[in-house]
Design an enzyme around this catalytic site. Structure first.
Site, mmCIF file in Angstrom:
data_model
loop_
_atom_site.group_PDB
_atom_site.id
_atom_site.type_symbol
_atom_site.label_atom_id
_atom_site.label_comp_id
_atom_site.label_asym_id
_atom_site.label_seq_id
_atom_site.Cartn_x
_atom_site.Cartn_y
_atom_site.Cartn_z
ATOM 1 N N HIS A 2 -6.933 2.923 10.161
ATOM 2 C CA HIS A 2 -7.580 1.659 9.796
ATOM 3 C C HIS A 2 -8.824 1.398 10.641
ATOM 4 O O HIS A 2 -9.824 0.878 10.136
ATOM 5 C CB HIS A 2 -6.597 0.491 9.967
ATOM 6 C CG HIS A 2 -5.626 0.354 8.837
ATOM 7 N ND1 HIS A 2 -4.431 1.028 8.804
ATOM 8 C CD2 HIS A 2 -5.681 -0.383 7.686
ATOM 9 C CE1 HIS A 2 -3.778 0.717 7.689
ATOM 10 N NE2 HIS A 2 -4.510 -0.130 6.998
ATOM 11 N N ASN A 59 0.843 -1.204 0.000
ATOM 12 C CA ASN A 59 0.000 0.000 0.000
ATOM 13 C C ASN A 59 0.877 1.251 0.000
ATOM 14 O O ASN A 59 0.818 2.094 0.894
ATOM 15 C CB ASN A 59 -0.950 -0.005 1.200
ATOM 16 C CG ASN A 59 -2.206 0.793 0.919
ATOM 17 O OD1 ASN A 59 -2.299 1.514 -0.066
ATOM 18 N ND2 ASN A 59 -3.197 0.670 1.789
#
Length: 487
Positions: free
Chosen positions: A374, A341
């Site tokens: 997250h 990512n």
């Protein structure tokens, strides 16, 4: 078949929307005017939010509008700080609102909200960074002769121009459909270049997109195979707890393998949304980096003529999210984090790590912000924040044994470090997937929390070995100024 569709309905809908965005790209790219492109991209983005989120669509839309309002009403000197705390504060309320009676939102809405946070906070830091750099340049009054002696192709003229977009431009950047569903993150500068520089007209968007998409069927097939052979919920069953310890220890390898294929497919489709529309294309001589764009000669690239642009060679590294081969093969966890990512890693590095005022806590701050971005589940803390402690031990052995090794010795040590890195990631990924503390505790208890003991042992042993090596190394004789003068 019906059971399969029901089980994977959210993923099917999400992948379908990503594919639709890929197919829309060529038509979007051909729109005549900049204004029509901007408005079409924003309208399509808001429609995607409504389709995915339903009644919860107000959260990403409202938070985005409020965030960019703060940017424009506050001073450029401090807008980045106020925007950061507002957007993450909203993220906190959005995720935990169900505890006070607010309706819960879907995981897909959460993903969109996460991207909105990256964009709004990122552009605020981008604006402040450009202001600081311009102010510093004026203060120092750089010597023109010295500046000319340095070739512009070897210089990162990142903030030679003040970045201060109008409200409507921030609106278009925040809600443009490209990258809105699951990334990748790209800077406002990249977004602005897309409309004002000619690269998207001359790059082979179709060729890049097809080349990117070709691996998606394999990723999806592997994900379906792994997730059906080794389902996540099995890890919590009594049958799993009664199986051989080695089997319980290695089961997360299968879970993480399935999870990687899922992420690879989603991120690859997300990159294809960018390449099909032409966003993120830059000439290769800019030495483009994920998230950042050109790292050298940016002003020269901006002045490139249409003829030069037509003849240039391009890449889409600016919007590259995953280095799949790197994820599978790199030796250390530190390297693995850099290729996983990548666009979000860039955001964390630029917004948190480089800007955090306390040097000794920079890494802790970066990991902590990554965790709360997250979510607030315990599994994210076990997975992400605890990486920091493995890296501390890993760095010691890397410097002691791997860094200066050569030949077969380097290959053997490299394989051992790769295995330990992969095992650590799999162990942590189990927590990421299980999410809640009670579920994570059930699995970790079934394997006696052994890996944390291994980490601690590795770290203590590494510190001892490092100390012993320092003691055994011969001390270099100090050269006095008198001896230097005699010579």
């Amino acid at each position: 078949m019906l059971a399969f569709i029901t089980k994977n309905l959210n993923d099917i809908i999400y992948l379908s929307l990503l594919l639709i965005c890929v197919f829309v790209g060529p038509y979007y790219r051909k729109l005549d005017t900049i204004e029509s492109k901007k408005w079409a991209g924003s309208i399509l983005g808001i429609l995607l939010i409504i389709i995915v989120s339903g009644n919860s669509a107000s959260h990403p839309i409202m938070s985005g509008l409020m965030g960019i309002s703060i940017i424009k009403t506050d001073t450029i000197k401090r807008c980045h700080v106020t925007t950061f705390f507002f957007m993450f504060g909203y993220l906190f309320v959005f995720r935990l609102g169900h505890l006070v009676g607010l309706p819960p939102s879907s995981g897909q809405t959460n993903l969109i909200e996460m991207i909105i946070v990256l964009r709004v906070v990122g552009v605020a830091f981008e604006m402040n960074g450009s202001w600081l750099a311009v102010a510093e340049a004026k203060k120092k009054e750089l010597d023109s002769t010295k500046a000319e002696s340095k070739s512009p192709t070897e210089k990162d003229d990142d903030f030679l121009e003040l970045i201060n977009p109008e409200f409507i431009d921030l609106f278009h950047y925040t809600f443009n459909y490209i990258g809105l569903l699951t990334g990748p993150y790209y800077r406002y500068r990249t977004f602005n270049d897309y409309f004002h520089l000619p690269y998207s007209k001359y790059v082979d968007c179709f060729g890049f997109t097809i080349n990117t998409l070709r691996m998606v069927p394999l990723y999806i097939s592997l994900y379906l195979a792994f997730s059906n052979l080794w389902p996540l919920e099995y890890i919590l069953t009594e049958e799993h707890n009664n199986s051989h310890f080695l089997y319980r220890m290695l089961y997360p390898w299968a879970l993480f393998a399935a999870f990687r294929q899922r992420i690879y497919s989603g991120m690859t489709l997300a990159e294809s949304v960018c390449s099909s529309a032409g966003l993120g294309a830059y000439p290769v001589q800019g030495r483009n980096r994920t998230g950042h764009g050109p790292t050298v000669g940016y002003l020269k690239l901006k002045k490139m003529s249409d003829k030069e642009a037509q003849m240039a060679e391009y890449d889409f590294k600016t919007v590259e999210s995953m280095d799949v081969w790197g994820c599978e093969t790199v030796v250390t966890l530190r390297e693995s984090m850099k290729v996983w990512n990548k666009a979000v890693q860039y955001w964390v590095a630029m917004v948190v790590y480089k800007r955090f005022p306390v040097n000794n806590l920079k890494m802790h701050a970066a990991f902590f912000v990554s965790v709360i971005w997250h979510g607030f589940h315990a599994g994210y803390f076990f997975c992400i924040y605890f990486c920091l402690f493995y890296v501390m031990a890993e760095d010691i052995y890397y410097k002691l044994y791997y860094k200066d090794a050569t030949g077969m010795k380097k290959k053997i040590i490299g394989f051992i470090m790769w295995f330990l890195r992969s095992h650590s990631e799999s162990y942590q990924a189990a927590a990421f997937l299980l999410l809640t503390f009670d579920r994570v505790w059930i699995y970790y208890s079934s394997v006696y929390h052994y890996w944390y003991g291994v980490w601690l042992s590795f770290l203590i042993l590494g510190l001892i070995l490092n100390k012993v090596r320092a003691m055994l190394q011969p001390k270099q004789p100090r050269v006095s100024k008198t001896d230097t003068l005699k010579e």
